[in-house]
Design a protein around this motif. Sequence first.
Motif, PDB file in Angstrom:
ATOM      1  N   GLU A  53       0.853  -1.189   0.000  1.00 33.49           N
ATOM      2  CA  GLU A  53       0.000   0.000   0.000  1.00 33.49           C
ATOM      3  C   GLU A  53       0.887   1.236   0.000  1.00 33.49           C
ATOM      4  OE1 GLU A  53      -3.786   1.918   2.419  1.00 33.49           O
ATOM      5  OE2 GLU A  53      -2.781   0.143   3.213  1.00 33.49           O
ATOM      6  N   PHE A  54       0.486   2.235  -0.770  1.00 35.98           N
ATOM      7  CA  PHE A  54       1.223   3.493  -0.746  1.00 35.98           C
ATOM      8  C   PHE A  54       0.272   4.649  -0.982  1.00 35.98           C
ATOM      9  CE2 PHE A  54       1.076   2.862  -5.271  1.00 35.98           C
ATOM     10  CZ  PHE A  54       1.226   4.100  -5.859  1.00 35.98           C
ATOM     11  N   ALA A  55       0.704   5.825  -0.556  1.00 34.17           N
ATOM     12  CA  ALA A  55      -0.069   7.055  -0.732  1.00 34.17           C
ATOM     13  C   ALA A  55       0.551   7.840  -1.877  1.00 34.17           C
ATOM     14  CB  ALA A  55      -0.043   7.874   0.550  1.00 34.17           C
ATOM     15  N   ALA A  56      -0.162   7.909  -2.990  1.00 36.26           N
ATOM     16  CA  ALA A  56       0.328   8.639  -4.166  1.00 36.26           C
ATOM     17  C   ALA A  56       0.218  10.139  -3.884  1.00 36.26           C
ATOM     18  CB  ALA A  56      -0.466   8.254  -5.402  1.00 36.26           C
ATOM     19  N   ARG A  57       1.350  10.782  -3.710  1.00 41.68           N
ATOM     20  CA  ARG A  57       1.370  12.225  -3.428  1.00 41.68           C
ATOM     21  C   ARG A  57       1.385  13.055  -4.708  1.00 41.68           C
ATOM     22  NH1 ARG A  57      -0.455  11.459   1.211  1.00 41.68           N
ATOM     23  NH2 ARG A  57       0.948  10.699   2.801  1.00 41.68           N
ATOM     24  N   ARG A  58       1.869  12.456  -5.771  1.00 41.33           N
ATOM     25  CA  ARG A  58       1.948  13.163  -7.050  1.00 41.33           C
ATOM     26  C   ARG A  58       1.525  12.191  -8.148  1.00 41.33           C
ATOM     27  NH1 ARG A  58       7.282  16.136  -9.535  1.00 41.33           N
ATOM     28  NH2 ARG A  58       6.217  16.997 -11.344  1.00 41.33           N
ATOM     29  N   VAL A  59       0.686  12.665  -9.067  1.00 47.72           N
ATOM     30  CA  VAL A  59       0.211  11.845 -10.169  1.00 47.72           C
ATOM     31  C   VAL A  59       0.232  12.661 -11.455  1.00 47.72           C
ATOM     32  CG1 VAL A  59      -1.258  10.391  -8.711  1.00 47.72           C
ATOM     33  CG2 VAL A  59      -2.207  12.445  -9.753  1.00 47.72           C
ATOM     34  N   ALA A  60       0.233  11.985 -12.581  1.00 45.67           N
ATOM     35  CA  ALA A  60       0.176  12.645 -13.881  1.00 45.67           C
ATOM     36  C   ALA A  60      -1.223  13.227 -14.093  1.00 45.67           C
ATOM     37  CB  ALA A  60       0.499  11.636 -14.988  1.00 45.67           C
ATOM     38  N   PRO A  61      -1.334  14.257 -14.920  1.00 46.21           N
ATOM     39  CA  PRO A  61      -2.650  14.823 -15.224  1.00 46.21           C
ATOM     40  C   PRO A  61      -3.607  13.734 -15.699  1.00 46.21           C
ATOM     41  CG  PRO A  61      -0.915  16.206 -16.134  1.00 46.21           C
ATOM     42  CD  PRO A  61      -0.255  14.957 -15.633  1.00 46.21           C
ATOM     43  N   GLY A  62      -4.818  13.789 -15.170  1.00 49.41           N
ATOM     44  CA  GLY A  62      -5.831  12.812 -15.511  1.00 49.41           C
ATOM     45  C   GLY A  62      -5.925  11.667 -14.516  1.00 49.41           C
ATOM     46  N   LEU A  63      -4.959  11.582 -13.619  1.00 47.27           N
ATOM     47  CA  LEU A  63      -4.942  10.488 -12.639  1.00 47.27           C
ATOM     48  C   LEU A  63      -5.178  10.992 -11.212  1.00 47.27           C
ATOM     49  CD1 LEU A  63      -1.917   8.416 -14.003  1.00 47.27           C
ATOM     50  CD2 LEU A  63      -4.365   8.042 -14.415  1.00 47.27           C
ATOM     51  N   GLU A  64      -5.770  12.141 -11.084  1.00 50.97           N
ATOM     52  CA  GLU A  64      -5.942  12.764  -9.774  1.00 50.97           C
ATOM     53  C   GLU A  64      -6.738  11.894  -8.792  1.00 50.97           C
ATOM     54  OE1 GLU A  64      -4.885  15.863 -12.650  1.00 50.97           O
ATOM     55  OE2 GLU A  64      -6.463  14.337 -12.701  1.00 50.97           O
ATOM     56  N   ARG A  65      -7.617  11.047  -9.279  1.00 52.06           N
ATOM     57  CA  ARG A  65      -8.410  10.207  -8.358  1.00 52.06           C
ATOM     58  C   ARG A  65      -7.528   9.222  -7.581  1.00 52.06           C
ATOM     59  NH1 ARG A  65     -10.673   5.064  -8.847  1.00 52.06           N
ATOM     60  NH2 ARG A  65      -9.927   3.845 -10.593  1.00 52.06           N
ATOM     61  N   LEU A  66      -6.299   9.034  -8.046  1.00 53.53           N
ATOM     62  CA  LEU A  66      -5.393   8.110  -7.383  1.00 53.53           C
ATOM     63  C   LEU A  66      -4.598   8.759  -6.265  1.00 53.53           C
ATOM     64  CD1 LEU A  66      -3.995   6.282 -10.543  1.00 53.53           C
ATOM     65  CD2 LEU A  66      -5.959   5.659  -9.098  1.00 53.53           C
ATOM     66  N   GLN A  67      -4.678  10.086  -6.179  1.00 51.17           N
ATOM     67  CA  GLN A  67      -3.903  10.817  -5.180  1.00 51.17           C
ATOM     68  C   GLN A  67      -4.448  10.615  -3.778  1.00 51.17           C
ATOM     69  OE1 GLN A  67      -3.575  14.695  -6.922  1.00 51.17           O
ATOM     70  NE2 GLN A  67      -1.582  15.003  -5.978  1.00 51.17           N
ATOM     71  N   ALA A  68      -3.541  10.502  -2.836  1.00 44.15           N
ATOM     72  CA  ALA A  68      -3.943  10.341  -1.430  1.00 44.15           C
ATOM     73  C   ALA A  68      -4.305  11.681  -0.818  1.00 44.15           C
ATOM     74  CB  ALA A  68      -2.797   9.703  -0.652  1.00 44.15           C
TER      75      ALA A  68
END
Length: 95
Positions: A80-95
């Motif tokens: 498990e990890f907390a995504a602090r930064r994501v590519a544009p369009g993937l914001e729903r994956l951010q913690a």
Amino acid sequence: MFVITLSYVADLDRIDEAMDDHRKWVDGQFEDGVFVASGAMVPRTGGVILAAGLERPELEARLALDPFQQKGLAEYSIAEFAARRVAPGLERLQA
């Protein structure tokens, strides 16, 4: 978010026999919005799945329904990890 690593513990002949059922199960996880990416490892020793939007106990319950798991064809590792930064369009994956 979770990174799930599947490691095959059976011959590829047995993996291939169960692949259609495994793919149907994977398709259902995508339809539910739980899986966000999946694919085979290179070389073909297992697979990787990215999952989001659920708690670990629910993920573990879903993985228990994978035909690979039910037939003892793969072992699973969950990180498990907390995504602090994501590519544009993937914001729903951010913690």
